[in-house]
Every structure is written in C-alpha cells, then in structure tokens.
Design a protein around this motif. Sequence first.
Motif, mmCIF file in Angstrom:
data_model
loop_
_atom_site.group_PDB
_atom_site.id
_atom_site.type_symbol
_atom_site.label_atom_id
_atom_site.label_comp_id
_atom_site.label_asym_id
_atom_site.label_seq_id
_atom_site.Cartn_x
_atom_site.Cartn_y
_atom_site.Cartn_z
ATOM 1 N N ASP A 275 89.363 -3.348 0.189
ATOM 2 C CA ASP A 275 89.656 -4.721 0.265
ATOM 3 C C ASP A 275 90.270 -5.077 1.267
ATOM 4 O O ASP A 275 89.332 -7.023 2.081
ATOM 5 N N LEU A 276 91.313 -4.686 1.463
ATOM 6 C CA LEU A 276 92.318 -5.378 2.836
ATOM 7 C C LEU A 276 90.991 -5.363 4.708
ATOM 8 O O LEU A 276 91.301 -6.478 4.899
ATOM 9 N N VAL A 277 90.646 -4.193 4.489
ATOM 10 C CA VAL A 277 89.841 -4.241 5.764
ATOM 11 C C VAL A 277 88.673 -4.968 5.711
ATOM 12 O O VAL A 277 88.284 -5.671 6.623
ATOM 13 N N TYR A 278 87.988 -5.177 4.377
ATOM 14 C CA TYR A 278 86.914 -5.865 4.525
ATOM 15 C C TYR A 278 87.504 -7.002 4.414
ATOM 16 O O TYR A 278 86.647 -7.483 5.079
ATOM 17 N N GLU A 279 88.307 -7.595 3.798
ATOM 18 C CA GLU A 279 88.987 -9.545 4.210
ATOM 19 C C GLU A 279 89.202 -9.636 6.392
ATOM 20 O O GLU A 279 88.363 -10.376 6.246
ATOM 21 N N MET A 280 89.298 -8.642 6.476
ATOM 22 C CA MET A 280 89.911 -8.511 8.715
ATOM 23 C C MET A 280 88.789 -7.960 8.591
ATOM 24 O O MET A 280 88.674 -9.030 9.818
ATOM 25 N N LYS A 282 85.304 -9.297 8.028
ATOM 26 C CA LYS A 282 85.085 -10.656 7.248
ATOM 27 C C LYS A 282 85.315 -11.870 8.740
ATOM 28 O O LYS A 282 84.496 -12.448 8.826
ATOM 29 N N ALA A 283 86.870 -12.056 8.305
ATOM 30 C CA ALA A 283 87.380 -12.967 8.981
ATOM 31 C C ALA A 283 87.232 -12.387 11.137
ATOM 32 O O ALA A 283 86.665 -13.284 11.701
ATOM 33 N N LEU A 284 87.149 -11.285 11.187
ATOM 34 C CA LEU A 284 86.690 -11.091 12.707
ATOM 35 C C LEU A 284 85.806 -11.794 13.028
ATOM 36 O O LEU A 284 85.388 -11.964 14.108
ATOM 37 N N GLY A 315 86.205 -0.039 4.222
ATOM 38 C CA GLY A 315 86.227 -2.158 4.166
ATOM 39 C C GLY A 315 84.870 -2.384 5.308
ATOM 40 O O GLY A 315 84.682 -3.710 4.718
ATOM 41 N N ALA A 316 85.091 -2.299 6.471
ATOM 42 C CA ALA A 316 84.097 -2.765 6.970
ATOM 43 C C ALA A 316 83.058 -2.536 7.040
ATOM 44 O O ALA A 316 82.013 -3.089 7.236
ATOM 45 N N GLN A 317 82.989 -1.176 5.934
ATOM 46 C CA GLN A 317 81.064 -1.117 6.349
ATOM 47 C C GLN A 317 80.781 -1.324 4.835
ATOM 48 O O GLN A 317 79.095 -2.242 5.218
ATOM 49 N N ARG A 318 81.272 -2.285 3.920
ATOM 50 C CA ARG A 318 81.128 -2.475 3.072
ATOM 51 C C ARG A 318 80.756 -3.602 3.673
ATOM 52 O O ARG A 318 79.597 -4.756 3.069
ATOM 53 N N PHE A 319 81.494 -4.943 4.199
ATOM 54 C CA PHE A 319 81.244 -6.462 5.254
ATOM 55 C C PHE A 319 79.909 -5.622 5.423
ATOM 56 O O PHE A 319 79.011 -6.624 5.473
ATOM 57 N N PHE A 320 79.796 -5.338 6.115
ATOM 58 C CA PHE A 320 78.057 -4.476 7.356
ATOM 59 C C PHE A 320 76.897 -5.332 6.602
ATOM 60 O O PHE A 320 75.873 -5.276 6.599
ATOM 61 N N ASP A 321 77.309 -4.039 5.408
ATOM 62 C CA ASP A 321 76.363 -3.388 4.196
ATOM 63 C C ASP A 321 76.212 -4.969 3.555
ATOM 64 O O ASP A 321 74.423 -5.225 3.459
ATOM 65 N N GLU A 322 76.889 -5.697 3.480
ATOM 66 C CA GLU A 322 76.632 -7.161 2.636
ATOM 67 C C GLU A 322 75.608 -8.002 4.102
ATOM 68 O O GLU A 322 74.785 -8.939 2.774
ATOM 69 N N GLN A 323 75.910 -8.198 5.123
ATOM 70 C CA GLN A 323 75.332 -8.506 6.094
ATOM 71 C C GLN A 323 73.332 -8.444 6.178
ATOM 72 O O GLN A 323 72.524 -9.353 6.836
#
Length: 323
Positions: A275-280, A282-284, A315-323
């Motif tokens: 969750d923390l890395v996802y938010e990081m 996303k913000a980046l 967490g980063a992969q979850r953000f990329f997958d959502e995009q």
Amino acid sequence: MKKSLPYLVAFSAILALGACGNDDSNDNGGDDAGGDEPQFMNLLTGGTGGTYYPLGGEIANILGDATDTTIDAQSSNASADNLMSLSDDNAEIAFTQTDVMSNAIDGINAFEGEAIDNISAIGSLYPETIQIVTTAGSGIETIEDLEGKAISVGAPGSGTYLNAEQILDVAGLTMDDINAQHLSFDESTSGLQDGNIDAAFITAGTPTGAVEGLSATNDIAIVSMTDEQVNSLVDEFPFYAPFTIESGTYAGLDSEVNTVAVYAMLAVTNNLSEDLVYEMTKALYERTDEMSHEKSNEILLETAQEGIGFDIHPGAQRFFDEQ
C-alpha cells in the motif's frame, strides 16, 4: 494509591504485548499489505553536483506529502553504494541506474559474489547520459586519447565507474591504461578547472549542473563515441541506448555529441508495504507538475518500466496495472 499484585501483573502483560507489536518494523512482511509503513524514511540520491540530489529533494517532498511520512533526501556516492545501503536496511528508497540494479541482482561487477535479493524497483525516471567531459585544447578528441591521462571515473561505488569501465573496453582500453581518479562530479569539474585531471566521465541527466558550472568558466569539449563503439556497447549491454547530446546543451558546445545513456530509476527495500509503495508510485508519476527541476518533465508513466528487466515492487506494479 497502592496497586494490587494482579493489577501490576496485568499491566505488565499489556506492556509486553505492546512491545511485541512494535517489533513489526523488523519483520519483512509484518502486515497484510506485505511490509512496513515507517513514519520516517531516507531517500539516497548522489553527489550534490549531479541531478539526483536536487531532483531527489523535490521527489522526497512529494512522496512524503502523499504518504504522510517524513522523507529525508541525502547525498551519497550514488548507484552501487545506494543499493548496498538499501540491502543493509540503512535506507528505504534510493536513486540508482538500471544497469547497476541489474548487476546488483545478478551479483556481478561491483556486486561480485554479493547478489542483492531484498530490493525491487519503483520505476524508471529519465535517461542518464554518459558524458566524457574535457576542456577545449586538451588534445582529447576520442576515447583512445584517454590513454595515459588522468581521468575521473566517478566516485567509488558509483554507476559512473561501471560505465567508464565498459566504454573504455569498447575502445580497447582498461582502467590500467589510464590514471584513474575516483572523484565526485563537483570534484571532477574542479579538477578540470584547475588542470589536475584531463577528462571526467559523468553519468547524469543533461544538462548536468556541475558541467554547466564548468562551461560558464571554461571552454569545454565532450568526447564523441563512434557509431561502431555505440553499436558494440548496445549489443553487449542492452540496458544502454544510443543518445545524442544536442548542440547548445552547454555554453560553447557547438556540435552534436554521439554517446549512450542508461535510465535513472528509484529502488526500494522489499520491507515496505504494498500500500505504501502504491501511494508513492502514484504520487511520483501523477504529480510531476509540482516539481521545478527540468528532469521532472521526463518522468513519464509511458517510460516508467523502460530498461527494467527485474522485479518491480508489488505496490508499484499494482499502480502500473491499473493504468
């Protein structure tokens, strides 16, 4: 008021349970999101004369704001040393180069016999150009001309050192063929200014602050690689890409320079929660408009996985997958 014995025993038990709960910070995956959520984090950058340090300060502010944590951007010896510090739990986030990250995971070059398996990627940031900087009139026009000269090959443990080794090799040279100086970017440009060194390898986003400062006081030149050298390097090391430094990038640079580039990236310790890395992440990639550094314009979601052939943090992969 005097407490009874049962009260004290119960109170002591509560304290003990509380202390056990606080030990989660040392547990790799202590929560349901897969790791820790510290209140304070260190972001390792590079030397103060490069791109990592000023850009890292802006990134630290944005990531800290997005995650309600305090993130301290610290200067360092850059890529390889940064990954060692992450591995040793001396920091949580770090700038590095895609080639150095690959070496760390494979346990080769600077990481011979010391493969690192507790770090992963957030994503790529921008191309980092390998610049062989000298002063006009030095007589250095090709890589072969570096032989026998005093050359800065980067701070110990830096990605610049590895780049220098590989580029010297395509020209038939080794570190033994030059008088290698292990200097930071600022020390390199000061050495060129004072005549203490003849040239310097500098791997950083262009324009690089230290080189801009040098070009304001000295006529500079940047050594071009031949097409054959570029192609040979890219064939052997796929994390390199051909790159052209445009005329006018620095004061007095009146012609194009052919060279190569790798990608700057952010790495994190696997201890951090999904969750923390996802938010990081996303913000980046969504708040680059809040940064003033010119390299922030090159931090794009479209190139976030460029040059990354290793694990991306969940967490980063979850953000990329959502995009």
